[in-house]
Design a protein around this motif. Sequence first.
Motif, PDB file in Angstrom:
ATOM      1  N   LEU A  88      -0.431   2.063  -1.817  1.00 17.82           N
ATOM      2  CA  LEU A  88      -0.901   2.800  -2.982  1.00 17.82           C
ATOM      3  C   LEU A  88      -2.323   2.365  -3.325  1.00 17.82           C
ATOM      4  O   LEU A  88      -2.803   1.337  -2.856  1.00 17.82           O
ATOM      5  CB  LEU A  88       0.002   2.507  -4.189  1.00 17.82           C
ATOM      6  CG  LEU A  88       1.503   2.731  -4.016  1.00 17.82           C
ATOM      7  CD1 LEU A  88       2.276   2.051  -5.145  1.00 17.82           C
ATOM      8  CD2 LEU A  88       1.813   4.212  -3.969  1.00 17.82           C
ATOM      9  N   LYS A  89      -2.968   3.145  -4.175  1.00 15.92           N
ATOM     10  CA  LYS A  89      -4.271   2.795  -4.737  1.00 15.92           C
ATOM     11  C   LYS A  89      -4.155   2.995  -6.234  1.00 15.92           C
ATOM     12  O   LYS A  89      -3.659   4.034  -6.699  1.00 15.92           O
ATOM     13  CB  LYS A  89      -5.356   3.703  -4.147  1.00 15.92           C
ATOM     14  CG  LYS A  89      -6.751   3.296  -4.475  1.00 15.92           C
ATOM     15  CD  LYS A  89      -7.187   2.145  -3.605  1.00 15.92           C
ATOM     16  CE  LYS A  89      -8.695   2.037  -3.573  1.00 15.92           C
ATOM     17  NZ  LYS A  89      -9.127   1.037  -2.629  1.00 15.92           N
ATOM     18  N   SER A  90      -4.601   2.032  -7.004  1.00 11.37           N
ATOM     19  CA  SER A  90      -4.532   2.163  -8.456  1.00 11.37           C
ATOM     20  C   SER A  90      -5.588   3.142  -8.947  1.00 11.37           C
ATOM     21  O   SER A  90      -6.595   3.382  -8.272  1.00 11.37           O
ATOM     22  CB  SER A  90      -4.748   0.801  -9.126  1.00 11.37           C
ATOM     23  OG  SER A  90      -6.114   0.437  -9.058  1.00 11.37           O
ATOM     24  N   SER A  91      -5.364   3.681 -10.116  1.00  8.67           N
ATOM     25  CA  SER A  91      -6.410   4.462 -10.783  1.00  8.67           C
ATOM     26  C   SER A  91      -7.500   3.492 -11.197  1.00  8.67           C
ATOM     27  O   SER A  91      -7.251   2.294 -11.362  1.00  8.67           O
ATOM     28  CB  SER A  91      -5.846   5.159 -12.017  1.00  8.67           C
ATOM     29  OG  SER A  91      -4.901   6.124 -11.646  1.00  8.67           O
ATOM     30  N   ALA A  92      -8.699   3.995 -11.386  1.00 14.40           N
ATOM     31  CA  ALA A  92      -9.812   3.137 -11.782  1.00 14.40           C
ATOM     32  C   ALA A  92      -9.570   2.552 -13.171  1.00 14.40           C
ATOM     33  O   ALA A  92      -9.066   3.234 -14.069  1.00 14.40           O
ATOM     34  CB  ALA A  92     -11.110   3.928 -11.757  1.00 14.40           C
ATOM     35  N   ASP A  93      -9.935   1.288 -13.319  1.00 14.72           N
ATOM     36  CA  ASP A  93      -9.806   0.640 -14.620  1.00 14.72           C
ATOM     37  C   ASP A  93     -11.049   0.931 -15.470  1.00 14.72           C
ATOM     38  O   ASP A  93     -11.909   1.727 -15.076  1.00 14.72           O
ATOM     39  CB  ASP A  93      -9.560  -0.865 -14.452  1.00 14.72           C
ATOM     40  CG  ASP A  93     -10.703  -1.606 -13.767  1.00 14.72           C
ATOM     41  OD1 ASP A  93     -11.816  -1.045 -13.619  1.00 14.72           O
ATOM     42  OD2 ASP A  93     -10.492  -2.777 -13.374  1.00 14.72           O
ATOM     43  N   ALA A  94     -11.173   0.281 -16.590  1.00 10.95           N
ATOM     44  CA  ALA A  94     -12.284   0.526 -17.521  1.00 10.95           C
ATOM     45  C   ALA A  94     -13.652   0.249 -16.892  1.00 10.95           C
ATOM     46  O   ALA A  94     -14.650   0.860 -17.277  1.00 10.95           O
ATOM     47  CB  ALA A  94     -12.105  -0.316 -18.779  1.00 10.95           C
ATOM     48  N   GLU A  95     -13.691  -0.650 -15.912  1.00 15.73           N
ATOM     49  CA  GLU A  95     -14.950  -0.966 -15.229  1.00 15.73           C
ATOM     50  C   GLU A  95     -15.177  -0.086 -13.999  1.00 15.73           C
ATOM     51  O   GLU A  95     -16.147  -0.275 -13.271  1.00 15.73           O
ATOM     52  CB  GLU A  95     -14.977  -2.440 -14.796  1.00 15.73           C
ATOM     53  CG  GLU A  95     -15.084  -3.426 -15.952  1.00 15.73           C
ATOM     54  CD  GLU A  95     -13.732  -3.713 -16.593  1.00 15.73           C
ATOM     55  OE1 GLU A  95     -12.712  -3.798 -15.878  1.00 15.73           O
ATOM     56  OE2 GLU A  95     -13.688  -3.826 -17.830  1.00 15.73           O
ATOM     57  N   GLY A  96     -14.251   0.829 -13.732  1.00 13.99           N
ATOM     58  CA  GLY A  96     -14.383   1.723 -12.584  1.00 13.99           C
ATOM     59  C   GLY A  96     -13.823   1.170 -11.285  1.00 13.99           C
ATOM     60  O   GLY A  96     -14.034   1.752 -10.219  1.00 13.99           O
ATOM     61  N   ASN A  97     -13.108   0.060 -11.337  1.00 15.33           N
ATOM     62  CA  ASN A  97     -12.536  -0.549 -10.133  1.00 15.33           C
ATOM     63  C   ASN A  97     -11.141  -0.008  -9.851  1.00 15.33           C
ATOM     64  O   ASN A  97     -10.306   0.060 -10.747  1.00 15.33           O
ATOM     65  CB  ASN A  97     -12.440  -2.070 -10.299  1.00 15.33           C
ATOM     66  CG  ASN A  97     -13.792  -2.703 -10.508  1.00 15.33           C
ATOM     67  OD1 ASN A  97     -14.728  -2.439  -9.761  1.00 15.33           O
ATOM     68  ND2 ASN A  97     -13.907  -3.528 -11.536  1.00 15.33           N
ATOM     69  N   ALA A  98     -10.884   0.357  -8.601  1.00 15.60           N
ATOM     70  CA  ALA A  98      -9.549   0.745  -8.142  1.00 15.60           C
ATOM     71  C   ALA A  98      -9.089  -0.325  -7.158  1.00 15.60           C
ATOM     72  O   ALA A  98      -9.899  -0.900  -6.427  1.00 15.60           O
ATOM     73  CB  ALA A  98      -9.578   2.110  -7.472  1.00 15.60           C
TER      74      ALA A  98
END
Length: 140
Positions: A88-98
């Motif tokens: 899987l790949k996570s959705s981007a967090d608040a800093e834009g990191n997946a």
Amino acid sequence: MSWQSYIDNMKTVDASGKIPVAEAAICGMAPESVWASTPGFANITVEEIKRLAGNRKDFGQSGPTIAGMKCRLIRDNLDTDGLFCLDLKSSADAEGNAYNVCVGKSLKALVIAKGTKEANGGQVSGKVFSVVDYLRKAAM
């Protein structure tokens, strides 16, 4: 048996000399519960475990959540002999990191790991596979 030692093992350096796993958990499938985890995965819910261990046909359209973190499906080999993993790949967090996320399945448990920002999917799945392989050989 101390399940925490498996979590600690996943959070060690790999062949690249880096620690690829940021968060990890081992969850029982029947009954559904978190057996051990890092703090970031301590709030994995029974519903999330059921969805990961159950019917995943809609993951292509509507991926799972893990500890509230939305993910999208990369590859589903959770029921494939010799692989037993869901990439899987996570959705981007608040800093834009997946982040790369891997779910492995032993006979009685799900082994879940979220990679560090720098870790690739192979590094994360390698850590998960080593635990899953050991648990399967131990009939766990």
